[in-house]
Design a protein around this motif. Structure first.
Motif, PDB file in Angstrom:
ATOM      1  N   ASN A 287       0.850  -1.193   0.000  1.00  0.00           N
ATOM      2  CA  ASN A 287       0.000   0.000   0.000  1.00  0.00           C
ATOM      3  C   ASN A 287       0.884   1.240   0.000  1.00  0.00           C
ATOM      4  N   GLY A 315      -2.841   5.394   3.980  1.00  0.00           N
ATOM      5  CA  GLY A 315      -2.730   4.399   5.041  1.00  0.00           C
ATOM      6  C   GLY A 315      -3.503   4.742   6.293  1.00  0.00           C
ATOM      7  N   PRO A 318      -7.427   3.270   5.157  1.00  0.00           N
ATOM      8  CA  PRO A 318      -7.167   2.194   4.193  1.00  0.00           C
ATOM      9  C   PRO A 318      -8.453   1.517   3.733  1.00  0.00           C
TER      10      PRO A 318
END
Length: 448
Positions: A287, A315, A318
């Motif tokens: 990610n 993040g 998410p």
């Protein structure tokens, strides 16, 4: 006298760093390629650019003593060249006449004859003392202000010296100067063999002390190593390798199938984790919030069989269900003060106020990771910074807000690595002067 290509390339790097916020480690290879430099010429240009940027604060203090007006009044393009000349005169084995003549030539061709005459006069004043004598002249008395003296002598902003001393704690008195000196050493190149795709027997160089996948490249272009060119190996500091190894070595309860690198850019740790995961029948989701960094991650993961996906997402918000991962790495954005050997411009670019933005982000990312890991799974929080506000204080803050998390012994996951205890029990802290790695911090948290 014509300006030579290595010095021209170095000057271009300094200007890119100053005027465009470029990173030295990215601007330098581009300049070397642009001028067709290799071998000794490339090594000379690398030391000239990187060394000048590392010691810029000290050289500015020297130049300020040699110029009868504030440095802010000196044309920026001339000041860049003066810094290059000063580094050659005080820290490289370049004969004074060559250092002065080539610097003056750079200024003459770039700015004009008047500026060239000014540069000649200033650099001749620089030659009046050697480096140690200049430090004694321009730095505070260490008996009155030790941190102020070390700040000038080792070219670190005063606030950085203070933060590093806090991080060293009771060992600051005997070790602080060694740490600052290590920050000014030119770093070597470390390679990593991605398991299942290559072995370190394929890689040239001396094996790393603690990572079973690394070697220290003795010389040459890492891109010329076949395994690196194919993406089966990469360039990665041993400290970063150890972070990935610590997460992969932690025990988890139950299944062990889905791993997540929450802040994956530029991709080195993700590539190593994906290779390890693949060997265990698991897979990694990488990610990354920033699109341009996600492209770097894609390049690092090229050809890996242990990748479940590459996602461009924030993040802290998410797009994954809670509790959907078994292992999560949070290699959080930070000041980068643990990698000053590799990122020499960071010490001058970072400001104390950056912590006001970074620390809340770090807390949010760690909290998010703990929501994403299932009960019995683990999160490794890592920073390339030893600053306590980014390490112990972030972890303590998040632990204080949650009753479903315990702090585990991450240092035990680095067997054989000496003297790496971190600021909280069970955390680890690597150091350039102790371990010859970047100053990586790690804390392992288990979701209950």
């Amino acid at each position: 006298m014509a300006a030579d290509l290595p010095r021209t390339a170095a000057l271009e790097v300094l200007r890119a760093v100053r005027s465009s916020d470029a990173y030295t480690n990215l601007a330098l290879p581009a300049a070397l390629r642009r001028h067709g430099l290799s071998g000794r010429d490339a090594a000379f240009a690398t030391e000239l650019a990187s060394g000048t940027i590392r010691r810029q604060g000290l050289y500015d203090a020297v130049l300020a003593a040699c110029i009868d007006r504030p440095l802010a009044k000196v044309q920026a393009r001339v000041l860049d060249a003066l810094r290059l000349g000063t580094h050659q005169l005080l820290a490289m084995r370049v004969p004074p006449h060559a250092a002065i003549a080539t610097t003056v030539s750079l200024v003459r061709s770039d700015v004009g004859p008047g500026a060239a005459g000014f540069a000649n006069a200033v650099l001749r004043r620089v030659t009046e003392h050697d480096l140690d004598a200049w430090v004694e002249l321009v730095a505070p008395d260490p008996a009155d202000d030790r941190h102020g003296y070390l700040s000038v002598a080792h070219a670190h902003p005063r606030w950085v010296v203070d933060e590093l001393a806090r991080a060293l704690g009771e060992r600051a008195a005997p070790e602080l100067e060694a740490l600052l000196a290590a920050d000014n050493e030119a770093p070597g190149v470390t390679l990593v063999a991605r398991p299942g795709r290559s072995t370190r027997d394929e890689l040239p160089g001396e094996q790393t002390r603690w990572s079973p996948y690394g070697v220290h490249l003795e010389s040459g272009d890492p891109g010329s190593v076949p395994a690196v060119a194919d993406g089966r190996a990469g360039v990665q500091d041993e400290g970063s390798q150890l972070v990935a190894l610590a997460l992969s070595a932690a025990s988890v309860d139950g299944r062990d199938e889905r791993w997540l690198d929450l802040c994956a850019g530029p991709g080195g740790k993700a590539a190593l984790l994906a290779a390890i995961a693949s060997g265990r029948g698991a897979g990694l989701v990488a990610n990354e919030r920033q699109v341009h960094r996600a492209r770097l991650v894609a390049g690092a993961l090229r050809g890996s069989s242990g990748v479940l996906g590459l996602v461009v997402a924030d993040g802290t918000r998410p797009p994954y269900p809670a509790g959907s991962f078994d292992r999560v790495l949070v290699d959080a954005p930070c000041t980068g003060l643990g990698a000053l050997r590799r990122r020499p411009e960071a010490r001058w670019r970072r400001q104390p106020g950056d912590l006001r933005t970074l620390v809340p982000l770090q807390r949010a990312l760690l909290s998010s990771a703990l929501d994403l890991v299932r009960a019995g799974g683990v999160v490794l929080y890592a920073t390339c910074s030893p600053v306590l506000a980014e390490t112990a204080e972030v972890v303590s803050s998040v632990l204080g807000e949650r009753h479903d998390v315990t702090l585990e012994d991450a240092a035990a996951l680095l067997p054989g690595v000496p003297d790496c205890d971190g600021p909280l029990p069970g955390t680890f802290q690597l150091w350039p002067h102790r371990h010859r790695t970047d100053a990586m911090f790690g804390a392992l948290l288990r979701r209950q």
